[in-house]
Design an enzyme around this catalytic site. Structure first.
Site, short mmCIF file in Angstrom:
data_model
loop_
_atom_site.label_atom_id
_atom_site.label_comp_id
_atom_site.label_asym_id
_atom_site.label_seq_id
_atom_site.Cartn_x
_atom_site.Cartn_y
_atom_site.Cartn_z
CG HIS A 89 -2.02 1.02 1.14
ND1 HIS A 89 -1.81 2.34 1.44
CD2 HIS A 89 -3.32 0.91 0.78
CE1 HIS A 89 -2.94 3.01 1.26
NE2 HIS A 89 -3.87 2.17 0.87
CD GLU A 155 -5.54 2.31 -2.62
OE1 GLU A 155 -6.56 2.77 -2.11
OE2 GLU A 155 -4.57 1.92 -1.96
N GLY A 161 -7.73 9.60 -0.72
CA GLY A 161 -8.24 10.46 0.35
C GLY A 161 -8.56 11.88 -0.07
CB SER A 191 -10.97 9.91 -4.45
OG SER A 191 -9.98 10.50 -3.63
#
Length: 229
Positions: A89, A155, A161, A191
């Site tokens: 991540h 991502e 975010g 998002s």
């Protein structure tokens, strides 16, 4: 129109919920029909047993088998009936400096314990050429160790975010490129919410979504599930 139902809706809670917030969340979650999608929860580890009725994903896995204070091994996760694990991540790459060597060891530990890897790839800036180079580097560095059933989660850091207008053509271009690099299933995170998910649903190359804030807002989560099903 998309004919195949989207597979995955993976809710990464990160470390955002306090215990009092968790109790309110789980009480309300019971009233949402999550069976319409392949619903997977990534709770904070202390809260694992609050989600025992759902498919579970760990936010991390130890790269070690040795006895080390604070680590959670693949063997422990397997016995908790955790089927998936997030590896690579963007936040862990950035703040915990997890490099390829660390990630490969974690992938090996997941494989050894029959835990399906959700391998995250990212880029910091929305520049197509540099993004493709970075993502190719991420995938090439671990591809040898990823099983056929591993999932690639795209991502972009710039989208995580943030309440911003996403460039869907750009995102779809990157996802198409990932599909060229690997035969793995691909999900998107960054998002995603109940308003913009319509822009992704009909892309046949996206098998699902990795969400955080939208998964913690149960009104939004319910809308997302309904749109995916």
């Amino acid at each position: 129109m998309r004919m195949m139902k989207l597979k995955y809706l993976i809710c990464n809670h990160k470390n955002k919920l306090t215990y009092n917030e968790l109790k309110k969340y789980t009480n309300r979650l019971k009233n949402i029909d999550t069976s319409k999608v392949k619903f997977i929860v990534c709770p904070s580890l202390p809260y694992i047993y609050n989600f025992i009725d759902y498919e579970l994903c760990s936010q991390d896995i130890s790269q070690y088998e040795e006895v080390i204070t604070g680590e959670t091994t693949g063997k422990q996760l397997k016995e908790l009936l955790i089927k998936y694990v997030l590896i690579g991540h963007a936040e862990r790459r950035k703040y915990l400096k997890e490099n390829n060597e660390v990630l490969i060891r974690k992938i090996k530990m997941a494989n050894k314990n029959d835990i399906k890897v959700i391998y995250c790839v990212t880029e910091e800036e929305s520049d197509l050429d540099s993004a493709k180079r970075k993502i190719k580097e991420y995938i090439d560095s671990v591809n040898l160790y990823l099983k056929d059933d591993a999932i690639i989660a795209y991502e972009p850091i710039w989208a995580i975010g943030n309440d911003l207008e996403l460039d869907y053509n750009y995102i779809n271009e990157i996802i198409s490129y990932i599909k060229e690099l690997t035969n793995k299933e691909v999900i998107y995170g960054g998002s995603v919410n109940e308003k913009n998910i319509d822009n992704f649903i009909n892309n046949p190359q996206i098998e699902g979504f990795l969400i955080s804030n939208s998964g913690l807002d149960l009104d939004k989560l319910s809308q997302i599930i309904n749109k995916m099903s």
